[in-house]
Design a protein around this motif. Structure first.
Motif, short mmCIF file in Angstrom:
data_model
loop_
_atom_site.label_atom_id
_atom_site.label_comp_id
_atom_site.label_asym_id
_atom_site.label_seq_id
_atom_site.Cartn_x
_atom_site.Cartn_y
_atom_site.Cartn_z
N THR A 1 69.46 55.35 -39.88
CA THR A 1 68.83 54.69 -40.10
C THR A 1 67.55 53.89 -39.85
OG1 THR A 1 69.07 56.29 -42.43
CG2 THR A 1 67.16 55.23 -43.03
N GLY A 2 65.84 54.12 -39.23
CA GLY A 2 65.09 53.18 -39.34
C GLY A 2 65.53 52.51 -38.62
N VAL A 3 66.21 52.42 -36.55
CA VAL A 3 67.15 51.52 -36.53
C VAL A 3 66.30 50.80 -35.65
CG1 VAL A 3 69.22 51.04 -34.54
CG2 VAL A 3 70.00 52.37 -36.73
N THR A 4 66.41 50.03 -35.60
CA THR A 4 65.51 48.96 -34.31
C THR A 4 66.04 47.85 -34.04
OG1 THR A 4 62.93 49.55 -35.55
CG2 THR A 4 63.11 47.48 -34.30
N LYS A 5 66.10 47.48 -32.47
CA LYS A 5 66.49 46.86 -32.05
C LYS A 5 65.53 45.77 -30.96
CE LYS A 5 70.24 43.97 -30.53
NZ LYS A 5 71.06 43.18 -32.07
N ARG A 6 65.55 44.64 -31.32
CA ARG A 6 64.40 43.40 -30.48
C ARG A 6 65.19 42.51 -29.46
NH1 ARG A 6 62.29 43.63 -35.36
NH2 ARG A 6 60.39 44.90 -35.02
N TYR A 7 65.58 42.09 -28.28
CA TYR A 7 65.72 41.03 -27.60
C TYR A 7 64.96 39.82 -26.94
CZ TYR A 7 70.03 44.44 -27.23
OH TYR A 7 70.78 45.06 -27.19
N THR A 8 65.02 38.82 -27.49
CA THR A 8 64.48 38.46 -27.30
C THR A 8 64.40 37.02 -25.44
OG1 THR A 8 63.25 37.08 -29.40
CG2 THR A 8 62.41 36.36 -27.28
N ARG B 1 63.12 51.86 -31.66
CA ARG B 1 61.87 51.25 -31.96
C ARG B 1 61.90 52.80 -33.45
NH1 ARG B 1 57.37 50.59 -28.50
NH2 ARG B 1 57.80 49.18 -27.02
N GLY B 2 62.88 52.43 -34.39
CA GLY B 2 62.78 52.92 -35.34
C GLY B 2 63.95 54.81 -35.52
N VAL B 3 64.88 53.79 -34.87
CA VAL B 3 65.49 55.26 -34.67
C VAL B 3 66.13 55.84 -35.62
CG1 VAL B 3 67.61 56.28 -33.07
CG2 VAL B 3 66.46 55.19 -32.05
N ASP B 4 65.62 57.23 -36.46
CA ASP B 4 66.26 58.09 -37.16
C ASP B 4 67.07 59.15 -36.41
OD1 ASP B 4 65.24 56.74 -39.51
OD2 ASP B 4 63.74 57.82 -38.84
N LEU B 5 68.62 59.16 -36.88
CA LEU B 5 69.07 60.29 -36.84
C LEU B 5 70.68 60.55 -37.22
CD1 LEU B 5 70.38 61.66 -33.43
CD2 LEU B 5 71.68 59.61 -32.98
N ARG C 1 74.79 44.73 -33.51
CA ARG C 1 74.06 45.34 -34.26
C ARG C 1 72.69 45.22 -34.55
NH1 ARG C 1 77.68 43.09 -39.19
NH2 ARG C 1 79.33 42.13 -38.09
N PRO C 2 71.79 46.28 -35.74
CA PRO C 2 70.47 46.47 -35.56
C PRO C 2 69.52 44.87 -35.96
CG PRO C 2 71.14 47.95 -37.07
CD PRO C 2 71.92 47.16 -36.49
N THR C 3 68.58 45.13 -35.73
CA THR C 3 67.27 43.76 -35.99
C THR C 3 67.41 44.12 -37.17
OG1 THR C 3 66.90 43.90 -33.95
CG2 THR C 3 65.60 42.13 -35.10
N GLU C 4 67.12 45.62 -37.48
CA GLU C 4 66.19 46.15 -38.06
C GLU C 4 66.85 47.99 -38.91
OE1 GLU C 4 62.14 46.85 -38.78
OE2 GLU C 4 61.24 44.50 -38.00
N GLY C 5 67.14 48.34 -39.64
CA GLY C 5 67.54 49.27 -39.93
C GLY C 5 68.97 49.75 -40.74
N SER C 6 69.72 50.82 -40.91
CA SER C 6 71.20 50.37 -40.97
C SER C 6 72.08 51.82 -40.21
CB SER C 6 71.65 50.96 -42.68
OG SER C 6 70.61 51.89 -42.79
N VAL C 7 73.64 51.35 -39.50
CA VAL C 7 74.30 52.34 -39.49
C VAL C 7 75.22 52.64 -39.75
CG1 VAL C 7 75.31 52.90 -36.93
CG2 VAL C 7 73.14 51.35 -36.99
N GLU C 8 75.39 53.85 -40.39
CA GLU C 8 76.17 53.99 -40.93
C GLU C 8 77.25 55.06 -40.29
OE1 GLU C 8 75.32 55.75 -45.01
OE2 GLU C 8 73.62 54.23 -45.37
N LEU C 9 78.42 54.44 -40.61
CA LEU C 9 79.73 55.33 -39.81
C LEU C 9 80.80 55.54 -41.61
CD1 LEU C 9 81.73 56.96 -38.10
CD2 LEU C 9 82.81 54.26 -37.76
N ASP C 10 80.09 57.10 -42.24
CA ASP C 10 81.56 57.27 -42.85
C ASP C 10 80.75 56.39 -44.03
OD1 ASP C 10 83.41 58.79 -41.36
OD2 ASP C 10 84.81 57.11 -41.15
#
Length: 231
Positions: A5-12, A22-26, A56-65
């Motif tokens: 839900t809303g998975v965003t990942k930023r690298y500097t 950018r805001g991946v929903d899947l 880990r994402p910068t924003e959002g959640s990655v749920e497994l079970d």
């Protein structure tokens, strides 16, 4: 099984910020075969790292079970990865000084499996990928396709529920590519795995029961996948 839900990942990088996702929903259900096609730098490897609990994402959640991988401790994350997820990369990362069987055994060491059981399970995993006669061969004594089979056996020896593969045929010729894909698809069916593959190869994407594309950090399910999800 998976809900992103809303998975965003930023690298500097120096003064520059790169937004890889950018805001991946899947949603990925148990037993899915999801193939994500995209160009180099499009975000597929980063997405697989999120699903594989490698980052880990910068924003959002990655749920497994129902467990948010972005919020659990590093120790629990390591344990979940060891118990539930098998990962295969384009670079097979075999240890050159170990035999095929010993390379497969390395996946069981973090689980505390005893030596005799490790040997037995590694030998069985090699048999399952067609290398039952090659347990004592070093990586240098194997072809590119055979080394990839060892990497597949290493991922499967833990008996995971999820198999993630990032460009698993990228360094192989067309014939060997088709052999490896046939093997992976057979294992998906045989073991009832949840199978997620990232590739730039459109011929592989066309084989998928659930294809998707990713570019500039945004994922799009194809019409075929959307229709399946709606049923």
């Amino acid at each position: 099984m998976y809900k992103l839900t809303g998975v965003t990942k930023r690298y500097t990088r120096g003064r520059e910020t790169v937004e890889a996702l950018r805001g991946v929903d899947l949603t990925i259900e148990d037993g899915d075969q999801l193939v994500i096609q995209g160009p180099t730098g499009g975000g597929k490897s980063t997405l697989l790292q999120m699903i594989g609990a490698l980052d880990r994402p910068t924003e959002g959640s990655v749920e497994l079970d129902g467990v948010d991988l972005a919020r659990v401790s590093e120790a629990k994350l390591t344990r979940m990865r060891a118990e539930k997820i098998g990962i295969i990369f384009q670079s097979v990362n075999l240890i050159p000084t170990l035999t095929a069987r010993e390379n497969v055994e390395t996946a069981l060491v973090p689980l505390g499996v005893k030596a005799a059981e490790r040997r037995e399970r590694a030998a069985e995993a090699l048999r399952s990928v067609g290398l039952g006669e090659r347990p004592g061969h070093a990586p240098a004594e194997l072809s590119g396709g055979q080394r990839q089979r060892v990497a597949i056996a290493r991922a499967l020896v833990r008996k995971p529920r999820v198999l993630l593969t990032d460009e698993p045929t990228g360094n192989l010729d067309e014939g060997t590519r088709d052999d490896i894909m046939g093997l992976l698809e057979g294992l998906w069916h045989e073991y009832g795995l949840t199978f997620v593959l990232g590739t730039h190869d459109s011929s592989i994407a066309r084989r998928a029961s659930r294809p998707a594309t990713i570019d500039a950090g945004r994922i799009t399910l194809t019409e075929q996948a959307v229709a399946r999800a709606a049923r």
